[in-house]
Design a protein around this motif. Structure first.
Motif: not given
Length: 106
Positions: A78-106
């Protein structure tokens, strides 16, 4: 070349090598954690989207995913995993989900 190597005392060389190893290990842990947690983060983002309805709830959803990811993080690293790392992981997951949903609609 030997003059340069003999200039550095053995204890200092050992300390420099240990510091290099520790920084390499921390970097590896952080990169490995990002790769390992990618699918978990995507699942948690999906759950947050389903459980928290309404517009303007992005911060609440992100807070829920962040807390769940932090809880899943092993205590030993836990000491090595900063809040910035977790934030980047969450943002990438959200972006991946958004991209998947936009390709589904098209």
């Amino acid at each position: 070349m030997e003059a340069i190597l003999s200039f550095i005392p053995a204890p200092v060389a050992v300390i420099l090598m240990a510091a290099g190893f520790v920084s390499l290990a921390v970097g590896g842990i952080r990169l490995g954690y990002k790769a390992t947690v990618k699918n978990l983060a995507l699942d948690l983002v999906n759950r947050a989207e389903k459980s928290i309805m309404g517009s303007g709830q992005g911060a609440k959803k992100k807070k829920q995913v962040f807390a769940a990811l932090r809880a899943k993080c092993p205590a030993i690293i836990q000491w090595a995993i900063t809040d910035e790392v977790l934030d980047a992981v969450i943002e990438r997951a959200f972006d991946a989900m958004t991209a998947a949903l936009s390709t589904k609609k098209a």
